[in-house]
Enzyme design. Structure first.
Site, PDB file in Angstrom:
ATOM      1  N   LYS A  52       4.815   1.811   8.819  1.00  0.00           N
ATOM      2  CA  LYS A  52       3.636   2.605   9.201  1.00  0.00           C
ATOM      3  C   LYS A  52       2.374   1.740   9.257  1.00  0.00           C
ATOM      4  O   LYS A  52       1.594   1.825  10.208  1.00  0.00           O
ATOM      5  CB  LYS A  52       3.434   3.751   8.205  1.00  0.00           C
ATOM      6  CG  LYS A  52       2.337   4.735   8.624  1.00  0.00           C
ATOM      7  CD  LYS A  52       2.062   5.777   7.566  1.00  0.00           C
ATOM      8  CE  LYS A  52       3.216   6.717   7.379  1.00  0.00           C
ATOM      9  NZ  LYS A  52       2.910   7.818   6.451  1.00  0.00           N
TER      10      LYS A  52
ATOM     11  N   THR B  49      -5.953  12.225   7.352  1.00  0.00           N
ATOM     12  CA  THR B  49      -4.595  12.390   7.899  1.00  0.00           C
ATOM     13  C   THR B  49      -4.591  13.500   8.943  1.00  0.00           C
ATOM     14  O   THR B  49      -4.012  13.345  10.028  1.00  0.00           O
ATOM     15  CB  THR B  49      -3.570  12.676   6.776  1.00  0.00           C
ATOM     16  OG1 THR B  49      -3.755  11.726   5.733  1.00  0.00           O
ATOM     17  CG2 THR B  49      -2.154  12.565   7.289  1.00  0.00           C
TER      18      THR B  49
ATOM     19  N   LYS C  40       0.846  -1.192   0.000  1.00  0.00           N
ATOM     20  CA  LYS C  40       0.000   0.000   0.000  1.00  0.00           C
ATOM     21  C   LYS C  40       0.876   1.235   0.000  1.00  0.00           C
ATOM     22  O   LYS C  40       1.850   1.289   0.731  1.00  0.00           O
ATOM     23  CB  LYS C  40      -0.848  -0.008   1.289  1.00  0.00           C
ATOM     24  CG  LYS C  40      -1.831   1.137   1.378  1.00  0.00           C
ATOM     25  CD  LYS C  40      -3.158   0.712   0.815  1.00  0.00           C
ATOM     26  CE  LYS C  40      -4.126   1.846   0.641  1.00  0.00           C
ATOM     27  NZ  LYS C  40      -3.898   2.680  -0.540  1.00  0.00           N
TER      28      LYS C  40
ATOM     29  N   LYS D 106       5.414   2.474  -2.732  1.00  0.00           N
ATOM     30  CA  LYS D 106       5.366   3.892  -3.089  1.00  0.00           C
ATOM     31  C   LYS D 106       5.671   4.007  -4.570  1.00  0.00           C
ATOM     32  O   LYS D 106       6.390   3.164  -5.115  1.00  0.00           O
ATOM     33  CB  LYS D 106       6.407   4.686  -2.293  1.00  0.00           C
ATOM     34  CG  LYS D 106       6.083   6.156  -2.163  1.00  0.00           C
ATOM     35  CD  LYS D 106       5.002   6.390  -1.131  1.00  0.00           C
ATOM     36  CE  LYS D 106       4.669   7.855  -0.971  1.00  0.00           C
ATOM     37  NZ  LYS D 106       3.742   8.073   0.130  1.00  0.00           N
TER      38      LYS D 106
END
Length: 411
Positions: free
Chosen positions: A90, A185, A66, A102
């Site tokens: 994370k 976020t 992810k 990423k």
């Protein structure tokens, strides 16, 4: 220090604290797959333009990989590698069933028209569609991309694999995006800040905050902190920096930013040097822009008692050491800004179930995950007698290491 060197350093310190076997340590560090593709598109004027696209898939021991896709002129393999690795730790800290990835394309989205961006996104998707997927690798937006980019990826991927809303997160709600994702976020930053301050016998109300960066994350964090009684005394973005020791009118500032495309010139505030924003007098500093902004040059001058890392890798390791000696408490990025990926997980779950949650449920589940995450990090701090950054890294690395061993993947 570049992001990859700093991330590897933190990983190795955590591996040492955990007493990991050197073979296992090595296998956890090596990315699962690195992809580099050429994307050539016809521009609106008929000429051809070529761009390089990257996707680094770091680890999938705990579930599908992810991570975001960024469109930025300075997308480079080292940075993408560092951010993919950070996503692995994370997602493990957040305790959601993902690994890390990423990606990005080296381009300036501001120089491309909407139709050129669409063509570029579709060509990139055509090149990687066999390597991403609902149970393989689930992209999301990042710098320079957003819900529209995800909509194009979803559509292009679906041409090859059938309608698959769960292949990307951060989509428009009309295509299965989750309610509450836009603020996620920033809301996670609020919950993380509450957890840290409560641990020190304080509340958000009455604290003085400085926020560096007023994009999606910084503006939502400011709005939500303000609603909970926190006083925002200084804010900056690419247009400039403003301050008011009595507190900035955040509702007014949000309107101003919409109209003027930045914080510069907002009434009732004084302009200040954007470079000095990090050393303004406050209780809580929230870097919510780019990496590496807190370094050995400015660390000694920081006056905040708490730093909440809303950006990825905003604090250099040298600055970490200086701030630790000063008694500044840093809440690390791999926990503090994990609200976005947590709600991305909720979006993925809703898409797989074909069932949309109410926004209230999304926000309440996010609070549960962020509160529990802080407790888990604190437990690791006690176990290994370390600071919050190493608490978070040992937590994440330990969970991935356990999954790797249980699956029989260790070298």
């Amino acid at each position: 220090m570049n992001a990859l060197v700093a991330t590897n350093r933190n990983f190795k310190l955590a591996a040492r604290l955990l007493g990991l076997d050197s073979k296992l340590e090595k296998s956890l560090l090596i990315p699962f797959r690195e992809i580099k593709v050429e994307c050539t598109i016809p521009k609106d004027d008929g000429t051809l333009a070529s761009f390089i696209g990257f996707r680094v898939q770091h680890d999938n021991a705990r579930g599908p990989m992810k991570g975001g896709i960024r469109y930025h002129p300075e997308v480079d393999p080292d940075e993408v590698n560092a951010l993919a690795q950070l996503m692995t730790w994370k997602t493990a800290v957040a305790n959601i069933p993902y690994g890390g990835a990423k990606g990005g394309i080296g381009c300036d989205p501001g120089d491309l028209s909407m139709s050129e961006l669409e063509r570029l996104t579709r060509v990139f998707t055509q090149k990687i569609h066999d390597l991403i997927g609902i149970h393989t690798d689930v992209p999301a937006p990042d710098m320079g991309t957003g819900p529209q980019t995800m909509a194009w990826i979803l559509d292009e991927y679906s041409k090859f694999h059938g309608y698959s809303p769960a292949v990307v997160t951060g989509k428009p709600t009309d295509l299965g995006g989750s309610l509450g994702r836009d603020a996620a976020t920033g809301r996670g930053v609020l919950f993380a800040t509450e957890a840290l301050l409560n641990d020190h016998g304080k509340t958000v109300s009455g604290q003085r905050f400085v926020i560096q960066g007023f994009g999606n994350v910084g503006s939502w964090a400011a709005q939500l902190i303000n609603e909970n009684g926190g006083k925002i005394v200084a804010v900056s973005d690419i247009t400039g920096a403003i301050k008011n020791n009595k507190g900035i009118d955040i509702a007014g500032l949000l309107k101003h930013v919409k109209e003027h495309k930045g914080v510069k010139g907002f009434h009732g505030t004084d302009a200040t040097d954007p470079k000095s924003i990090l050393v303004e007098d406050c209780d809580v500093l929230i870097p919510a822009a780019l990496g590496g902004v807190i370094n050995r040059e400015n660390a000694n001058d920081i006056k905040a008692k708490f730093i909440i890392e809303a950006a990825n890798h905003p604090t250099d390791p040298e600055a970490d050491e200086i701030l630790k000696k000063k008694g500044v408490i840093i809440l690390p990025d791999i926990y503090a800004n994990s609200g976005g990926v947590t709600v991305s997980y909720f979006e993925w779950v809703q898409n797989i179930q074909g069932f949309m949650w109410e926004e209230e449920k999304v926000n309440s589940e996010l609070k549960t995950y962020m509160t529990r995450g802080f407790k888990d990090v604190k437990e690791m701090c006690k176990t290994h007698n370390c600071d919050l950054r190493m608490g978070a890294f040992t937590l994440g690395v330990n969970r991935v290491a356990r999954a790797t061993v249980l699956r029989g993947w260790e070298a």
